[in-house]
Scaffold this motif. Structure first.
Motif, PDB file in Angstrom:
ATOM      1  N   ALA A   1     -17.907  37.288 -52.831  1.00  9.03           N
ATOM      2  CA  ALA A   1     -16.461  38.179 -52.930  1.00  9.03           C
ATOM      3  C   ALA A   1     -15.188  37.137 -52.575  1.00  9.03           C
ATOM      4  N   PRO A   2     -14.167  37.326 -53.415  1.00  4.27           N
ATOM      5  CA  PRO A   2     -12.959  36.439 -53.060  1.00  4.27           C
ATOM      6  C   PRO A   2     -12.415  36.562 -51.756  1.00  4.27           C
ATOM      7  N   GLU A   3     -11.933  35.558 -51.200  1.00  6.54           N
ATOM      8  CA  GLU A   3     -11.469  35.524 -49.977  1.00  6.54           C
ATOM      9  C   GLU A   3      -9.857  35.347 -50.117  1.00  6.54           C
ATOM     10  N   ARG A   4      -9.061  36.203 -50.338  1.00  4.86           N
ATOM     11  CA  ARG A   4      -7.795  36.034 -50.781  1.00  4.86           C
ATOM     12  C   ARG A   4      -6.781  35.656 -49.641  1.00  4.86           C
ATOM     13  N   ARG A   5      -5.861  34.444 -50.043  1.00  9.50           N
ATOM     14  CA  ARG A   5      -4.933  34.008 -49.408  1.00  9.50           C
ATOM     15  C   ARG A   5      -3.654  33.667 -50.234  1.00  9.50           C
ATOM     16  N   PRO A   6      -2.356  33.785 -49.563  1.00  6.99           N
ATOM     17  CA  PRO A   6      -1.274  33.126 -50.420  1.00  6.99           C
ATOM     18  C   PRO A   6      -1.550  31.975 -50.978  1.00  6.99           C
ATOM     19  N   VAL A   7      -1.347  31.768 -52.494  1.00 14.42           N
ATOM     20  CA  VAL A   7      -1.503  30.392 -52.996  1.00 14.42           C
ATOM     21  C   VAL A   7      -0.576  30.359 -54.069  1.00 14.42           C
ATOM     22  N   SER A   8       0.345  29.010 -54.238  1.00 23.14           N
ATOM     23  CA  SER A   8       1.079  28.656 -55.116  1.00 23.14           C
ATOM     24  C   SER A   8       0.307  28.708 -56.551  1.00 23.14           C
ATOM     25  N   VAL A   9       0.611  29.727 -57.586  1.00 17.29           N
ATOM     26  CA  VAL A   9      -0.200  29.208 -58.686  1.00 17.29           C
ATOM     27  C   VAL A   9       0.249  27.926 -59.352  1.00 17.29           C
ATOM     28  N   LYS A  10       1.711  27.766 -59.389  1.00 19.58           N
ATOM     29  CA  LYS A  10       2.118  26.622 -59.916  1.00 19.58           C
ATOM     30  C   LYS A  10       1.556  25.429 -59.242  1.00 19.58           C
ATOM     31  N   ALA A  11       1.494  25.069 -58.073  1.00 14.49           N
ATOM     32  CA  ALA A  11       0.783  23.883 -57.475  1.00 14.49           C
ATOM     33  C   ALA A  11      -0.670  24.031 -57.849  1.00 14.49           C
ATOM     34  N   LEU A  12      -1.293  25.052 -58.270  1.00 14.31           N
ATOM     35  CA  LEU A  12      -2.834  25.116 -58.542  1.00 14.31           C
ATOM     36  C   LEU A  12      -2.854  24.644 -60.030  1.00 14.31           C
ATOM     37  N   VAL A  13      -1.902  25.039 -60.793  1.00  8.03           N
ATOM     38  CA  VAL A  13      -2.042  24.645 -62.122  1.00  8.03           C
ATOM     39  C   VAL A  13      -1.669  23.135 -62.201  1.00  8.03           C
ATOM     40  N   ASP A  14      -0.745  22.813 -61.396  1.00  2.67           N
ATOM     41  CA  ASP A  14      -0.094  21.390 -61.537  1.00  2.67           C
ATOM     42  C   ASP A  14      -1.560  20.342 -61.189  1.00  2.67           C
ATOM     43  N   ASP A  15      -2.393  20.897 -60.451  1.00  2.00           N
ATOM     44  CA  ASP A  15      -3.613  19.857 -60.085  1.00  2.00           C
ATOM     45  C   ASP A  15      -4.416  20.030 -61.392  1.00  2.00           C
ATOM     46  N   ILE A  16      -4.563  21.299 -61.882  1.00  2.00           N
ATOM     47  CA  ILE A  16      -5.359  21.297 -63.145  1.00  2.00           C
ATOM     48  C   ILE A  16      -4.847  20.223 -64.317  1.00  2.00           C
ATOM     49  N   ILE A  17      -3.718  20.251 -64.346  1.00  2.00           N
ATOM     50  CA  ILE A  17      -3.156  19.376 -65.579  1.00  2.00           C
ATOM     51  C   ILE A  17      -3.243  18.118 -65.259  1.00  2.00           C
ATOM     52  N   TRP A  18      -3.072  17.639 -64.045  1.00  2.00           N
ATOM     53  CA  TRP A  18      -3.535  16.156 -63.790  1.00  2.00           C
ATOM     54  C   TRP A  18      -5.007  15.835 -63.919  1.00  2.00           C
ATOM     55  N   LEU A  19      -5.772  16.721 -63.567  1.00  2.00           N
ATOM     56  CA  LEU A  19      -7.141  16.499 -63.890  1.00  2.00           C
ATOM     57  C   LEU A  19      -7.487  16.254 -65.211  1.00  2.00           C
ATOM     58  N   HIS A  20      -6.909  16.776 -66.064  1.00  2.00           N
ATOM     59  CA  HIS A  20      -6.842  16.750 -67.823  1.00  2.00           C
ATOM     60  C   HIS A  20      -6.102  15.737 -68.184  1.00  2.00           C
ATOM     61  N   ARG A  21      -5.105  15.188 -67.555  1.00  2.00           N
ATOM     62  CA  ARG A  21      -4.185  14.532 -68.260  1.00  2.00           C
ATOM     63  C   ARG A  21      -4.692  13.309 -69.174  1.00  2.00           C
ATOM     64  N   GLU A  22      -5.468  12.529 -68.518  1.00  2.00           N
ATOM     65  CA  GLU A  22      -5.839  11.317 -69.283  1.00  2.00           C
ATOM     66  C   GLU A  22      -6.960  11.577 -70.363  1.00  2.00           C
ATOM     67  N   LYS A  23      -7.560  12.559 -70.329  1.00  2.00           N
ATOM     68  CA  LYS A  23      -8.432  12.752 -71.391  1.00  2.00           C
ATOM     69  C   LYS A  23      -7.652  13.422 -72.505  1.00  2.00           C
ATOM     70  N   CYS A  24      -6.440  14.295 -72.236  1.00  2.00           N
ATOM     71  CA  CYS A  24      -5.647  14.572 -73.460  1.00  2.00           C
ATOM     72  C   CYS A  24      -4.860  13.318 -73.954  1.00  2.00           C
ATOM     73  N   ARG A  25      -4.523  12.600 -72.986  1.00  2.00           N
ATOM     74  CA  ARG A  25      -3.578  11.412 -73.534  1.00  2.00           C
ATOM     75  C   ARG A  25      -4.337  10.489 -74.634  1.00  2.00           C
ATOM     76  N   ALA A  26      -5.752  10.374 -74.190  1.00  2.00           N
ATOM     77  CA  ALA A  26      -6.371   9.734 -75.023  1.00  2.00           C
ATOM     78  C   ALA A  26      -6.745  10.365 -76.244  1.00  2.00           C
ATOM     79  N   ASN A  27      -6.737  11.732 -76.306  1.00  2.00           N
ATOM     80  CA  ASN A  27      -6.997  12.314 -77.518  1.00  2.00           C
ATOM     81  C   ASN A  27      -5.883  12.771 -78.290  1.00  2.00           C
ATOM     82  N   GLY A  28      -4.630  12.475 -77.896  1.00  2.00           N
ATOM     83  CA  GLY A  28      -3.407  12.757 -78.722  1.00  2.00           C
ATOM     84  C   GLY A  28      -2.895  14.156 -78.379  1.00  2.00           C
TER      85      GLY A  28
END
Length: 426
Positions: A279-306
């Motif tokens: 069951a989810p343990e809900r706490r206040p979370v910044s959606v922008k910060a969460l997405v920023d981390d995911i963008i950085w996670l995929h950045r190199e792969k995306c850059r390599a594939n244009g």
């Protein structure tokens, strides 16, 4: 000229003519002339009274017609001085009273029906004699939306035959049970639709079914994997007893089967994680910060594939109550699917915005991989559009969003793109 006017004119004309004939008696027999004149006056007066009496029923009939035409059923006709008319007037008044009572009854039924239609959670759509929508209750207006969305749904509903019920799916992935019936209005048939959204009920039923299936499979597969893994280890141990020329091929074959055995265990374990999701343990979370981390996670792969992976819009929104780990894994799956759908030389754009209904997060890709995929199949277990997919990613995403109580939508935009929307209601 009215009938009464014509009769009075005829009566007066007749008596004037008789008066003219009686003038011949004026010179010869004056007393007789006076008696005739008196008799004509009495006759004219009596004839006038008899005309009114004779036409009195027609007057009541005309008044009754006016009351019916004006639908003034609460009025009553007054009694006449003529006893023979009172029976007719009593009949008229009884008819008016019956019509008034029937109107009240129909009005009460109509009022009850209107309140019932507005209160029922089912969408009710009524058509006129020409097949055009004449009535929709509040549930129908909310379900159908407006504009092209409403027109598309009504066009889809037209495929349901009279007296049957069909399960349909719209572009948003909602599953709707549509039943067509008819009733008679003034002797002519009119059709109506009763529409129920079964998305939540069907998803819950599907979830209970695949959870049971996965638990049974996991039990059997894990027992088999553990047992066969032990056997393969024993086989490798005894491989030293084989001839040198056979030992290498034997070991390679056993290792290959062991890897496949381990892969099978990992496969079923991924499905088990969906079933055993906490069951989810809900706490206040910044959606922008969460997405920023995911963008950085995929950045190199995306850059390599244009692939351009970037924010399209990022507005300031308040922190949302959510389980960071579960939501992060769900968003990783969403972005990963978008990147894989693009392949090479495209874009994945992310938007975070405030809307009237709350906060919306959108992930839009240029892959357009869902153009020909029915919406209701996207989140079903084991369904995938990838050649090597297993149908786990979107299933996991759906479970996370459902456990958070968040509305979502995955659909083509119609402009060669696919968009995944998640809403945080106010």
């Amino acid at each position: 000229m009215t009938l009464r006017g014509r009769l009075v004119l005829y009566l007066v004309g007749l008596h004037v003519l008789l008066l003219a004939f009686s003038l011949a008696l004026f010179l010869d027999r004056p007393p007789v002339f006076l008696a005739v004149e008196l008799l004509l006056a009495v006759s004219l007066y009596g004839g006038y009274r008899y005309v009114d009496r004779a036409l009195e029923p027609l007057g009541y009939t005309r008044l009754f017609q006016e009351l019916l035409h004006g639908q003034d059923y609460a009025a009553r006709l007054q009694a006449s001085a003529a006893p023979e008319l009172n029976e007719l007037l009593a009949t008229f008044n009884d008819m008016l009273a019956a019509l008034h009572a029937e109107r009240l009854r129909i009005g009460e039924q109509q009022g009850f029906l209107d309140r019932l239609l507005e209160a029922t959670p089912s969408a009710v759509i009524v058509f006129d004699f020409d097949g055009k929508v004449s009535l929709m209750n509040a549930s129908a207006q909310s379900l159908l939306g407006v504009g092209t969305q409403r027109a598309a749904l009504l066009e889809q509903f037209e495929t349901v035959p009279l007296g049957e019920a069909r399960l349909l799916a719209d572009d948003a992935g909602r599953r709707l049970r549509v039943q067509r019936g008819q009733f008679f209005d003034r002797g002519f048939a009119r059709h109506f639709l009763i529409v129920e959204e079964l998305t939540a009920e069907l998803e819950q039923s599907e979830r209970a079914t695949y959870e049971k299936v996965i638990r049974v499979l996991a039990h059997e597969v894990n027992n088999t994997v553990a047992a066969t893994g032990s056997v393969f280890d024993s086989l490798l141990y005894y491989s030293a007893q084989l001839k040198e020329e056979d030992r290498k091929d034997f070991g390679t074959a056993v290792d290959a089967v062991k890897r496949r055995n381990a892969s099978l265990g990992e496969f079923i374990e991924r499905f088990t994680r969906v079933v055993k999701m906490p069951a989810p343990e809900r706490r206040p979370v910044s959606v922008k910060a969460l997405v920023d981390d995911i963008i950085w996670l995929h950045r190199e792969k995306c850059r390599a594939n244009g692939i351009a992976l970037e924010w399209e819009r990022c507005e300031e929104v308040p922190d949302q109550l959510l389980d960071r780990q579960l939501m992060e894994q769900a968003l990783v799956n969403i972005v990963k699917n978008a990147v894989e759908a693009v392949g090479r030389n495209g874009h994945v754009r992310i938007a975070l915005s405030r809307e009237e209904q709350g906060v919306r997060l959108s992930v839009t890709d240029s892959g357009n991989g869902l153009a020909d995929v029915p919406q209701h199949q996207l989140f079903t277990p084991f369904f995938t559009t990838k050649k090597s997919g297993q149908g786990i990613g979107l299933l996991f995403v759906r479970e996370v969003l459902l456990r958070h109580g968040l509305p979502y939508r995955l659909a083509p935009t119609g402009a060669g793109e696919t968009r995944f929307d998640i809403w945080w209601p106010r």
